[in-house]
Each structure stands twice: as C-alpha cells, then as structure tokens.
Design a protein around this motif. Structure first.
Motif, PDB file in Angstrom:
ATOM      1  N   TYR A 147       0.852  -1.184   0.000  1.00  0.00           N
ATOM      2  CA  TYR A 147       0.000   0.000   0.000  1.00  0.00           C
ATOM      3  C   TYR A 147       0.891   1.237   0.000  1.00  0.00           C
ATOM      4  CZ  TYR A 147      -3.805  -3.092   1.460  1.00  0.00           C
ATOM      5  OH  TYR A 147      -4.739  -4.088   1.523  1.00  0.00           O
ATOM      6  N   LEU A 148       0.554   2.223  -0.811  1.00  0.00           N
ATOM      7  CA  LEU A 148       1.251   3.509  -0.811  1.00  0.00           C
ATOM      8  C   LEU A 148       0.263   4.554  -0.316  1.00  0.00           C
ATOM      9  CD1 LEU A 148       3.060   3.242  -4.264  1.00  0.00           C
ATOM     10  CD2 LEU A 148       3.995   2.787  -1.989  1.00  0.00           C
ATOM     11  N   VAL A 149       0.542   5.123   0.835  1.00  0.00           N
ATOM     12  CA  VAL A 149      -0.371   6.058   1.484  1.00  0.00           C
ATOM     13  C   VAL A 149       0.190   7.462   1.343  1.00  0.00           C
ATOM     14  CG1 VAL A 149      -1.538   6.647   3.641  1.00  0.00           C
ATOM     15  CG2 VAL A 149      -0.971   4.248   3.148  1.00  0.00           C
ATOM     16  N   LEU A 203       5.378   9.520   0.451  1.00  0.00           N
ATOM     17  CA  LEU A 203       4.517   8.346   0.441  1.00  0.00           C
ATOM     18  C   LEU A 203       4.949   7.417   1.562  1.00  0.00           C
ATOM     19  CD1 LEU A 203       4.319   7.329  -3.329  1.00  0.00           C
ATOM     20  CD2 LEU A 203       2.475   8.219  -1.910  1.00  0.00           C
ATOM     21  N   GLN A 204       3.987   6.829   2.226  1.00  0.00           N
ATOM     22  CA  GLN A 204       4.281   5.848   3.258  1.00  0.00           C
ATOM     23  C   GLN A 204       3.955   4.475   2.688  1.00  0.00           C
ATOM     24  OE1 GLN A 204       4.100   6.626   7.066  1.00  0.00           O
ATOM     25  NE2 GLN A 204       4.020   8.837   6.872  1.00  0.00           N
ATOM     26  N   ALA A 205       4.911   3.568   2.696  1.00  0.00           N
ATOM     27  CA  ALA A 205       4.704   2.220   2.184  1.00  0.00           C
ATOM     28  C   ALA A 205       4.346   1.291   3.337  1.00  0.00           C
ATOM     29  CB  ALA A 205       5.957   1.725   1.477  1.00  0.00           C
ATOM     30  N   VAL A 206       3.279   0.513   3.126  1.00  0.00           N
ATOM     31  CA  VAL A 206       2.817  -0.447   4.127  1.00  0.00           C
ATOM     32  C   VAL A 206       2.622  -1.775   3.416  1.00  0.00           C
ATOM     33  CG1 VAL A 206       0.984  -1.023   5.757  1.00  0.00           C
ATOM     34  CG2 VAL A 206       1.635   1.370   5.430  1.00  0.00           C
ATOM     35  N   GLY A 207       3.128  -2.845   3.981  1.00  0.00           N
ATOM     36  CA  GLY A 207       3.002  -4.171   3.372  1.00  0.00           C
ATOM     37  C   GLY A 207       1.552  -4.560   3.146  1.00  0.00           C
TER      38      GLY A 207
END
Length: 140
Positions: free
Chosen positions: A109-111, A119-123
């Motif tokens: 996920y790119l938030v 951008l914050q990357a979340v698995g």
C-alpha cells in the motif's frame, strides 16, 4: 470488450488517456482493487467514508469512408487502457485528505497524506496499519 494485438499495433506513445499515468493489466487492476476494498471496509468500521476509483481509457480510431483502406490493416482500431485504482478519503472540509494506491512492483500500500511529505509504504499483509495511519492523520 477484448482487444487483440493486431488492433492496437501502430499506436503512438502519447495517445488520449495517457494523462492518467501508468497502465496496468486487468488482472493487476482487479488484484489491487480487492486489496483497496479491504482497507475501505476497515475504514467503514471506524466511521470513515472512502471511495475507490477505477480509471479505464477507451478509444476508437476509424478510417474515413473516402480514404483508401489498406488490405493488411483492419477498418478500425481500438485501444483500452486500465490505470491503477485509488482509494480516497475526503475530509470534513471537502479536501482529499488521503490517497491510497498500490505499489506497481512491490504490491504494498502507498499512502499519501495531504499534510505529509512522502509516500508511506505499508506491506499488503497489514491493511490495518494503513487504517492506523489514516486515523492518526485525521486525529481520530
């Protein structure tokens, strides 16, 4: 509608519909949309409304009746382009507070937070962490 390679040959790089950015396959779009639906459901449980957007560009090129047709080309050509889906959260002021997309290669996920810098990357296996980021950004 299915488009064959023969129907899309000879198309230039900058066609109408390219302004939306990256083009993906139908299978990738469906997979990404399912992942965003999970986040949307979790947000709904917290009372936050979010919307998923899917962009599809369609085009048709046809030959003019008064021009000669070439025997090795079909009479008309079409193109269909799928763009990555987005999940958006609109704040109380009507501004887009958060946009969530999927990484094209990583599948994470790119938030993107409106007041955030990066951008914050979340698995992909942690959709609840995306919800936590959104709740923290909204002060909920």
């Amino acid at each position: 509608m299915r488009v064959t390679q023969g129907e899309t040959e000879g198309q230039g790089e900058n066609q109408p519909g390219d302004e939306c950015g990256e083009v993906i396959t139908d299978a990738t779009a469906e997979s990404q949309d399912r992942a965003l639906a999970i986040v949307q459901r979790l947000l709904t449980e917290h009372g936050i409304r979010a919307h998923r957007h899917n962009t599809i560009s369609l085009g048709l090129y046809g030959n003019h009746a008064d021009l000669p047709t070439w025997p090795n080309r079909p009479a008309s050509r079409t193109w269909v382009k799928r763009h990555p889906p987005e999940l958006t959260v609109i704040g109380p002021q009507g501004w887009r507070d958060v946009t969530v997309t999927m990484g094209p290669r990583s599948g994470c996920y790119l938030v993107s937070l409106r007041n955030g810098t990066d951008l914050q990357a979340v698995g992909q296996e942690q959709p609840e962490k995306v919800v936590d980021l959104i709740l923290a950004a909204r002060g909920s």
